[in-house]
Design a protein around this motif. Structure first.
Motif, PDB file in Angstrom:
ATOM      1  N   ALA A   1      12.643  34.771 -14.071  1.00  0.00           N
ATOM      2  CA  ALA A   1      12.486  35.798 -14.846  1.00  0.00           C
ATOM      3  C   ALA A   1      14.167  36.291 -15.055  1.00  0.00           C
ATOM      4  O   ALA A   1      14.823  37.070 -15.867  1.00  0.00           O
ATOM      5  CB  ALA A   1      11.778  36.507 -15.534  1.00  0.00           C
TER       6      ALA A   1
ATOM      7  N   LEU B   1       6.528  35.935 -23.922  1.00  0.00           N
ATOM      8  CA  LEU B   1       7.538  35.583 -24.479  1.00  0.00           C
ATOM      9  C   LEU B   1       7.650  35.247 -25.239  1.00  0.00           C
ATOM     10  O   LEU B   1       8.832  34.951 -26.190  1.00  0.00           O
ATOM     11  CB  LEU B   1       8.276  34.763 -22.445  1.00  0.00           C
TER      12      LEU B   1
ATOM     13  N   ILE C   1      11.582  42.365 -22.543  1.00  0.00           N
ATOM     14  CA  ILE C   1      10.737  41.297 -23.032  1.00  0.00           C
ATOM     15  C   ILE C   1      10.249  40.707 -21.565  1.00  0.00           C
ATOM     16  O   ILE C   1       9.193  40.611 -21.592  1.00  0.00           O
ATOM     17  CB  ILE C   1      10.960  40.684 -24.285  1.00  0.00           C
ATOM     18  N   LEU C   2      11.506  40.290 -20.599  1.00  0.00           N
ATOM     19  CA  LEU C   2      11.116  39.615 -19.898  1.00  0.00           C
ATOM     20  C   LEU C   2      10.223  39.867 -18.982  1.00  0.00           C
ATOM     21  O   LEU C   2      10.135  39.561 -18.256  1.00  0.00           O
ATOM     22  CB  LEU C   2      12.625  39.122 -19.398  1.00  0.00           C
TER      23      LEU C   2
ATOM     24  N   GLY D   1       7.067  40.380 -19.418  1.00  0.00           N
ATOM     25  CA  GLY D   1       6.503  39.176 -19.716  1.00  0.00           C
ATOM     26  C   GLY D   1       6.007  38.961 -17.764  1.00  0.00           C
ATOM     27  O   GLY D   1       4.568  38.067 -18.055  1.00  0.00           O
TER      28      GLY D   1
END
Length: 615
Positions: free
Chosen positions: A156, A205, A569-570, A573
């Motif tokens: 990621a 995700l 968002i990554l 996650g």
């Protein structure tokens, strides 16, 4: 004014650079690097590299922080928390000894959240530095030279850095490099708790990316269903299916728990806790290597004369035995192939200990065949559950499941249990591929560990992983620990938790003689749950601390979704996958996971603050 700002930025870059270098070594050499330390004559405990890093970063933090970044109320909370942790640490050290500082580490490692917030600056990650990090991670992916538990985090972060590159051609080049070098099997080759964490992280995700996608609602739903179905198919087809079965088969876990709870109740009246005088701070990695080396030497020293002629079977005899087992099987589960056999070091003959039949398992000593059934709980596995035999059995093989369950008739595993005189064990799983047309396909997944499970002739070997029954016992092992921790905490009404340094011993495990090699060696047993450890040691304060962390994580998730930030968002996650794993493993207690994860948590919070600044 500008010079002062440059001076502070230099301090921040130095702090983040130090944490980055230490984190890289934690990823490459987790325990070995974490156990490096300095010893001082006036201290009766070592000072590890994690604490050295903490001492180096503290002055950099105070010299570079803008004190207005936190409100007065926030500062008072930080000071109160620090006083609470330090007072419990020194009180525990006075009454219990150095183990108190190990317990305190669970509470002072989160200071790296503050380091991450203060040290993070976007300007630090120049284009050249980003490219160097991408090349480094891809090289590690290609060499497979890193702890696989970090694969989602590293993948990621590499994707985030690639996305940030300004040149479109370079982005495509580095994306192709990532896709070519990424060890995809690492996502499923880790312990089931890590795989489960990856699974939840990926689910988040998919959901978050679907929400921020520019499509209309019906298309978003279609996109979500399509991606999630593909992801689910990949996980079911190629992952350790038994790992997921062992997590979600709640009824079976409850039945195993009830079975051993009944055994505990029978033994409890006569149980007397053993007195353990020595309490260890930690168990060095070198000790484990030494024990494994001695185990290997013991294996080589076994003479072929110690093995009865009746136990040594030729290849032809092995085939005859396999055929007889097939004839005796009821309802016709057909043994397709044996993925591995055991070769006596002093002989070319194959030693067949026990094939996976539906009869109770028999344990075979190197010289004596024990005809009495051996329950599954007596086998040694990763939890530290030891064999019931008191004598130093150097080589024994047993089926890890006494009776083949109706829920998983398609798989049977044979475990080789090699136990040294120090009660340290190594387990090697060897599976029998069994075909049953009336059974659901349980043994799906590809074989990515050919050195452990060899492929047989014919179709590709399905990869099962841990035997389901053994995994159920592993789960029950943890449940007993957690049950005992909660019972002790509530029974003694420790509103602010137990003293740092007080060894925790699970009465359930000791009654069953489970984990004997661990708690007799160290004087305590690990909790296998970081969140529960926090509450056990700090009570209400710890509970509020956990709620604060979860609240901050939710705050970041909402913020990044509102900003439609793929990078944010990554990052969330990644954090979610580690938080899930922390429910089953020691994540926040150990520096090689706690320091990088807490730093990343702080950097994610700093990135959100930066994104919300007006342009």
């Amino acid at each position: 004014m500008r010079e002062r700002k440059d001076y502070k930025n230099t301090l921040r870059y130095t702090g983040l650079g130090l944490i980055g270098i230490f984190s890289l070594f934690y990823v490459l050499f987790p325990r070995v690097f974490a156990e490096m330390h300095l010893s001082f004559s006036f201290l009766n405990f070592p000072v590890f590299v994690g604490e050295i890093l903490l001492f180096l970063c503290l002055p950099l933090f105070f010299l570079s922080i803008d004190f207005k970044q936190l409100t007065n109320r926030q500062w008072w909370l930080v000071i109160g928390y620090a006083v609470f942790v330090l007072s419990k640490a020194f009180y525990g050290y006075h009454h219990w000894g150095p183990l108190a500082f190990r317990h305190a580490a669970l509470f002072y490692y989160p200071i790296f959240i503050l380091f991450g917030v203060v040290f993070y600056r976007k300007e630090l990650f120049t284009e050249e530095i980003r490219k160097c990090i991408i090349f480094l991670f891809c090289a590690l992916f290609l060499a497979r030279f890193f702890d696989f538990s970090w694969v989602l985090t590293m993948a990621a972060l590499t994707g985030i850095l690639i996305k940030s590159l300004p040149n479109k051609r370079e982005r495509y080049f580095f994306l192709g490099l990532l896709l070519l070098t990424l060890p995809y099997h690492a996502f499923i080759a880790e312990a089931r708790t890590y795989v489960f964490g990856f699974f939840i992280g990926f689910c988040f995700l998919i959901i978050a990316m679907t929400i921020i996608s520019p499509f209309r609602c019906p298309y978003k739903i279609l996109l979500f269903v399509s991606i999630f179905s593909l992801f689910l198919f990949i996980m079911i087809r190629y992952s350790f299916v038994n790992a997921f079965n062992s997590i979600f088969q709640i009824k079976r876990i409850a039945a195993v728990f009830k079975e051993y709870q009944t055994e505990i109740e029978k033994r409890k009246p006569a149980f007397v806790p053993k007195k353990l005088e020595n309490v260890a701070l930690y168990n060095p990695e070198n000790d484990l290597i030494e024990d494994f080396t001695q185990l290997e030497k013991s294996k080589k020293s076994i003479s072929s004369s110690n093995i009865k002629a009746s136990e040594a079977l030729s290849v032809k005899a092995l085939e005859e035995k396999k055929a007889s087992v097939q004839e005796k099987s009821v309802a016709g589960p057909e043994i397709v192939s044996i993925t591995n056999t055991v070769v006596n070091p002093e002989s070319e003959n194959l030693t067949l200990k026990q094939l996976g039949t539906s009869s109770p398992a028999k344990v075979l000593d190197v010289s004596v065949v024990q005809s009495s059934p051996t329950p599954a709980a007596t086998l040694t596995n990763s939890t530290g559950i030891n064999t019931a035999s008191e004598k130093p059995i150097l080589n024994q093989i047993a089926t890890s499941s006494p009776v083949m369950s109706q829920e998983e008739p398609a798989v049977k595993a044979v475990e080789i249990v090699e136990e040294s005189v120090f009660q340290k064990s190594v387990i090697k799983l060897e599976t029998l591929r069994i075909k049953d047309s009336n059974s659901p396909l349980v043994n799906s997944g590809k074989n990515f560990w050919p050195n452990i499970m060899k492929k047989s002739d014919g179709p590709p070997q399905s990869f099962v992983g841990r035997n389901v029954e053994g995994a159920h016992i592993n789960t029950v092992f943890r449940l007993f620990i957690w049950r005992d921790m909660i019972a002790e905490l509530t029974g003694q009404k420790k509103f602010f938790g137990f003293d740092f340094g007080k060894p925790f011993r699970s009465i359930s495990l000791e009654i069953l003689d489970w984990g004997e090699g661990e708690w007799q060696r160290d004087g305590w047993i690990a909790s296998h749950n970081s969140f529960l450890s926090i509450i056990y040691r700090s009570g209400i304060i710890g509970f509020c601390f956990i709620l604060s962390l979860l609240g901050l994580l939710w705050f970041m998730i909402r913020g990044f979704i509102a900003l439609k930030s793929v990078t944010g968002i990554l990052l969330c996650g990644i954090l979610i996958s580690w938080f899930v794993a922390a429910n089953f493993l020691l994540i926040f207690e150990l520096p090689y996971t706690a320091i990088p994860v807490w730093t990343l948590f702080g950097m994610t919070l700093g990135y959100l603050k930066e994104q919300r600044k007006p342009a």
